[in-house]
Scaffold this active site. Sequence first.
Site, PDB file in Angstrom:
ATOM      1  N   GLY A  69       0.699  -1.481  -0.012  1.00  0.00           N
ATOM      2  CA  GLY A  69      -0.209  -0.043   0.003  1.00  0.00           C
ATOM      3  C   GLY A  69       1.023   0.851  -0.439  1.00  0.00           C
ATOM      4  N   THR A  70       1.635   1.261   1.012  1.00  0.00           N
ATOM      5  CA  THR A  70       2.993   3.051   1.218  1.00  0.00           C
ATOM      6  C   THR A  70       3.110   2.249  -0.595  1.00  0.00           C
ATOM      7  OG1 THR A  70       3.054   2.180   3.250  1.00  0.00           O
ATOM      8  CG2 THR A  70       4.966   3.170   1.790  1.00  0.00           C
ATOM      9  N   ASN A 149      -8.755   4.142   7.593  1.00  0.00           N
ATOM     10  CA  ASN A 149      -7.733   2.708   8.759  1.00  0.00           C
ATOM     11  C   ASN A 149      -7.801   3.131   9.689  1.00  0.00           C
ATOM     12  OD1 ASN A 149      -6.103   5.404   7.538  1.00  0.00           O
ATOM     13  ND2 ASN A 149      -4.529   3.865   9.178  1.00  0.00           N
ATOM     14  N   GLN A 178      -7.694  -0.816   2.936  1.00  0.00           N
ATOM     15  CA  GLN A 178      -8.858  -1.424   3.814  1.00  0.00           C
ATOM     16  C   GLN A 178     -10.292  -1.495   3.240  1.00  0.00           C
ATOM     17  OE1 GLN A 178      -8.182  -1.818   7.277  1.00  0.00           O
ATOM     18  NE2 GLN A 178      -6.531  -0.957   7.175  1.00  0.00           N
ATOM     19  N   SER A 199      -2.981  -3.799  -0.687  1.00  0.00           N
ATOM     20  CA  SER A 199      -2.222  -4.577  -0.015  1.00  0.00           C
ATOM     21  C   SER A 199      -2.382  -6.027   0.035  1.00  0.00           C
ATOM     22  CB  SER A 199      -1.685  -4.039   0.920  1.00  0.00           C
ATOM     23  OG  SER A 199      -0.166  -4.272   1.984  1.00  0.00           O
ATOM     24  N   SER A 200      -1.263  -6.736  -0.708  1.00  0.00           N
ATOM     25  CA  SER A 200      -2.176  -8.076   0.622  1.00  0.00           C
ATOM     26  C   SER A 200      -1.771  -8.653   1.520  1.00  0.00           C
ATOM     27  CB  SER A 200      -0.987  -8.785  -0.537  1.00  0.00           C
ATOM     28  OG  SER A 200      -1.548 -10.889  -0.425  1.00  0.00           O
ATOM     29  N   HIS A 201      -1.072  -8.252   2.367  1.00  0.00           N
ATOM     30  CA  HIS A 201      -1.261  -8.509   3.928  1.00  0.00           C
ATOM     31  C   HIS A 201      -2.519  -8.317   4.541  1.00  0.00           C
ATOM     32  CE1 HIS A 201      -0.219  -5.016   6.180  1.00  0.00           C
ATOM     33  NE2 HIS A 201       0.628  -4.419   4.723  1.00  0.00           N
ATOM     34  N   THR A 237      13.131  -6.512  -9.611  1.00  0.00           N
ATOM     35  CA  THR A 237      13.292  -8.077  -9.694  1.00  0.00           C
ATOM     36  C   THR A 237      11.367  -8.495  -8.658  1.00  0.00           C
ATOM     37  OG1 THR A 237      14.967  -8.729 -10.347  1.00  0.00           O
ATOM     38  CG2 THR A 237      13.926 -10.511  -9.339  1.00  0.00           C
ATOM     39  N   CYS A 323       0.632   2.794  11.506  1.00  0.00           N
ATOM     40  CA  CYS A 323       1.500   3.211  10.917  1.00  0.00           C
ATOM     41  C   CYS A 323       1.767   4.416  11.695  1.00  0.00           C
ATOM     42  CB  CYS A 323       1.190   3.647   9.847  1.00  0.00           C
ATOM     43  SG  CYS A 323       0.891   1.999   9.055  1.00  0.00           S
TER      44      CYS A 323
END
Length: 380
Positions: A69-70, A149, A178, A199-201, A237, A323
């Site tokens: 996300g960042t 958030n 979110q 964001s995956s997490h 990569t 954060c």
Amino acid sequence: MIYFDNSATTYVNEEVMQTIIEVTKSINANPSSIHELGNRAASLMHQSRMQIASLLNVTPEEIYFTSGGTEGDNWAVKGTAIEKKAYGNHIITTTIEHPAVNESIRQLEQFGFDVTYLPVDKNGVISIDDLKKAIRKDTILVSVMAVNNEVGSIQPINEVGEVLKEYPSIHFHVDAVQAIGKVPFLLGSNSRIDIAVFSSHKFHGPKGTGFIYLKKGRKIAPLLNGGGQENRMRSGTENVAGIAATGKALRLVLTDAISKQEKQKNIRDYLISELSGYKKVVIFSTEAGAPHILCFALKGIRGEVLLHAFESESIYISTTSACSSKNKRNSTTLSAMHVPDSIAVDAVRVSLSDTNTMQEAKQFLSIFKILYKKFQSIHA
């Protein structure tokens, strides 16, 4: 143990974890390599890109992989500013954006960009009239998060999009970190959203992996140059295992999404109902907000004190944004909602996922009742 800090990060789903392990073991090549192993890695990335695009009703060419996300928010904001500098230098955002957006925009102000910060009401929601008044001939970007958030307020993204249909040259960026899997969130040809960040997490995938949606025909400047990966838009990569896991995590979280959201809403509403009965509790989230976030305060008890009191009982919550908490910052969202600092410093956040249960909520409330009496006796 009860984990109620899912807006900070979620546990990796077991199936997703197996994907990470299997891909890491079996497909270790660089997807830019032209040998067979590299081709296998590139093929798997392509499959994941198609899966994510299909789930979001967009095309594979509109999905670009990032570290999360960042990076995605930085890219959306700064990439637009660089790309469109010749056409204007005015940006519109809100007073309650995630630091990844807010601080990116603050940095752009140092380079001469002019910014309008839309205020929010007591529920943390912007006014469409304020947006209409803020748009200028030199506006190049509107950045509005889908779900806050800290308190879970849901912004009127569709209404913003309707306004911006009259201004096709303005980029519309949405931080959807979110939102996905938590509230209905639509992309596709009928959507006015130009850039959306994920964001995956936040949905049971691995940390350090994410993606952005960039609408076909829209241009933003790359921030990372080098090997020319991601169609020369995001060099570096690729994390093949993380990308494959992200595709699987997204599919799993969107499976039966409505019932999962209803389950979280029922838990959150129950918590709101019970906590509202305490004289010294102030609740900042509303039932109209996202179903997974509840922000409240126990007046006179600093947020970190209440957090650690719960932690001693193996219940994990947070002080508003994870954060910001270690940096001892006050909640920018609560400040924007005109919550006095004397109360804002007491704020904590409970954030749910589809794995949480009503029984955990009842256990949380049982412990809260004990802590409430304990703190009351201390103050007495």
